[in-house]
Write a protein that holds these residues in place. Structure first.
Motif, short mmCIF file in Angstrom:
data_model
loop_
_atom_site.label_atom_id
_atom_site.label_comp_id
_atom_site.label_asym_id
_atom_site.label_seq_id
_atom_site.Cartn_x
_atom_site.Cartn_y
_atom_site.Cartn_z
N LEU A 209 -10.41 -21.70 9.16
CA LEU A 209 -9.37 -21.02 9.93
C LEU A 209 -8.91 -19.74 9.24
CD1 LEU A 209 -7.29 -24.04 11.23
CD2 LEU A 209 -8.57 -22.41 12.61
N LYS A 210 -8.90 -19.76 7.93
CA LYS A 210 -8.54 -18.54 7.20
C LYS A 210 -9.55 -17.44 7.48
CE LYS A 210 -7.02 -17.11 2.59
NZ LYS A 210 -6.79 -17.57 1.19
N GLU A 211 -10.83 -17.80 7.56
CA GLU A 211 -11.86 -16.83 7.90
C GLU A 211 -11.75 -16.39 9.36
OE1 GLU A 211 -14.03 -15.37 5.78
OE2 GLU A 211 -12.81 -16.41 4.28
N SER A 212 -11.39 -17.32 10.23
CA SER A 212 -11.24 -16.99 11.65
C SER A 212 -10.12 -15.98 11.87
CB SER A 212 -10.96 -18.26 12.46
OG SER A 212 -12.07 -19.14 12.42
N LYS A 213 -9.08 -16.08 11.08
CA LYS A 213 -7.97 -15.14 11.19
C LYS A 213 -8.45 -13.71 10.96
CE LYS A 213 -3.36 -14.11 9.38
NZ LYS A 213 -2.32 -14.46 8.38
N LYS A 214 -9.42 -13.56 10.08
CA LYS A 214 -9.97 -12.23 9.79
C LYS A 214 -10.99 -11.80 10.84
CE LYS A 214 -9.68 -13.18 4.80
NZ LYS A 214 -10.49 -13.37 3.56
N ALA A 215 -11.71 -12.78 11.40
CA ALA A 215 -12.85 -12.47 12.27
C ALA A 215 -12.44 -12.15 13.70
CB ALA A 215 -13.83 -13.64 12.26
N HIS A 218 -6.00 -10.34 15.63
CA HIS A 218 -4.83 -10.97 15.02
C HIS A 218 -3.94 -11.65 16.05
CE1 HIS A 218 -5.07 -8.24 11.18
NE2 HIS A 218 -6.04 -9.13 11.26
N SER A 219 -3.94 -11.11 17.27
CA SER A 219 -3.11 -11.71 18.32
C SER A 219 -3.57 -13.12 18.66
CB SER A 219 -3.14 -10.83 19.58
OG SER A 219 -4.46 -10.71 20.09
N TRP A 220 -4.85 -13.40 18.51
CA TRP A 220 -5.35 -14.75 18.80
C TRP A 220 -4.78 -15.76 17.81
CZ3 TRP A 220 -11.21 -14.88 20.46
CH2 TRP A 220 -11.38 -14.02 21.56
N PHE A 221 -4.81 -15.40 16.54
CA PHE A 221 -4.31 -16.34 15.54
C PHE A 221 -2.80 -16.51 15.67
CE2 PHE A 221 -3.18 -18.08 11.43
CZ PHE A 221 -4.18 -19.01 11.23
N ARG A 222 -2.08 -15.42 15.96
CA ARG A 222 -0.63 -15.54 16.15
C ARG A 222 -0.32 -16.45 17.33
NH1 ARG A 222 -0.73 -9.87 15.20
NH2 ARG A 222 -0.48 -9.49 17.44
N ARG A 223 -1.11 -16.32 18.41
CA ARG A 223 -0.91 -17.17 19.58
C ARG A 223 -1.19 -18.63 19.25
NH1 ARG A 223 -3.63 -15.52 25.24
NH2 ARG A 223 -2.45 -13.65 24.64
N PHE A 224 -2.27 -18.87 18.51
CA PHE A 224 -2.64 -20.23 18.09
C PHE A 224 -1.48 -20.87 17.31
CE2 PHE A 224 -4.53 -22.58 14.41
CZ PHE A 224 -5.03 -23.68 15.10
#
Length: 278
Positions: A209-215, A218-224
């Motif tokens: 998930l840490k890698e996904s935040k970069k990949a 950023h709005s996707w991870f904030r929404r998640f």
């Protein structure tokens, strides 16, 4: 119906489309079972089952051999069920495999800002395009299924499934978009089940998930993160109650409902705390 009732139908369906498994990513509710039985090699664990099979494909699915996917399914007794009236309709395939009801739906990635649409990915094969499918479709692991129930001498099948971190990331994004409460509840229970019962995967999930935040944007991870925080802020939050509604009979037998809700809340809040620290 027994757990094996659904599993046999699922495995025999994979055998029918075995020539295409290199181009397909299995999604939906069968993924936790594959984690348990084949990734972790523990067939004593029994997640909730479903007769629905979600299969994810790219926007263009090549024809392998002499038959399309639809031809293979129709020859095996599946029939297309039109679920919309659009020019390119949503189609699911319904069949009965050795007395077991099976329903298959194909999904693909939604490109751009369009609403969910349906795309013909192969001649005669329609896939519903949905937001965020790119996450589980492109972050995959391969596992071997060694107990296909099709008689003596059958070879194991190699199948692709989302990596655990991609599966959780995707479910955490899409559950709020569900129109049916039961679908939303199942999404959240799948996340909880993996977090609570697949401790062997926990480190991998956090790192992934840490890698996904970069990949991803950023709005996707904030929404998640926001989706989880809003639904697991207290023991009476919607998310906790939805997970409770999917608790299988016999799961966590030492906990009554109130204790189970506290356990669900604690599991999610611990997870939220870990990913907030990225």
């Amino acid at each position: 119906m027994t757990d094996d009732y659904y599993k046999v139908g699922f495995l025999k369906t994979l055998w029918i489309i075995r020539d295409y498994l290199s181009e397909i990513v299995i999604g939906g509710g069968w993924v936790p079972l594959i984690y348990y039985h084949y990734l972790l090699a523990d067939k004593s664990r029994e997640p909730i089952r479903t007769r629905d099979i979600d299969l994810m494909v790219k926007l263009k699915l090549p024809v392998i051999g002499s038959k399309t996917v639809e031809q293979l399914l129709v020859e095996a007794g599946f029939r297309p069920n039109f679920k919309s009236r659009e020019t390119t309709p949503v189609i699911c395939y319904e069949g009965n495999i050795d007395g077991r009801d099976v329903e298959i739906e194909f999904l693909t990635d939604q490109k751009g800002a369009k609403e969910d649409t349906v795309i013909e990915v192969q001649k005669g094969l329609n896939a519903q395009s949905l937001r965020f499918i790119s996450i589980p479709l492109t972050n995959v692991i391969e596992v071997e299924i060694d107990d296909i129930p099709v008689g003596d001498g059958s070879s194991p099948l190699k199948v692709k499934i989302p990596s655990p971190e991609a599966y959780i990331f995707h479910k955490g994004l899409v559950f709020v978009r569900r129109k049916r409460q039961q679908k939303k509840a199942k999404d959240l229970y799948y996340i909880f089940d993996i977090l609570a019962n697949c401790l062997e995967l926990r480190e991998r999930i956090i790192i992934g998930l840490k890698e996904s935040k970069k990949a991803y944007p950023h709005s996707w991870f904030r929404r998640f993160l926001r989706n989880l925080e809003l639904n697991f802020s207290s023991v009476i939050s919607d998310g906790v109650m939805l997970v409770l509604s999917q608790r299988p009979a016999g799961a966590f037998p030492n906990l009554n409902d109130e204790q189970f809700k506290q356990y669900v809340l604690g599991t999610f809040q611990e997870f939220i705390g870990e990913i907030k620290s990225f």
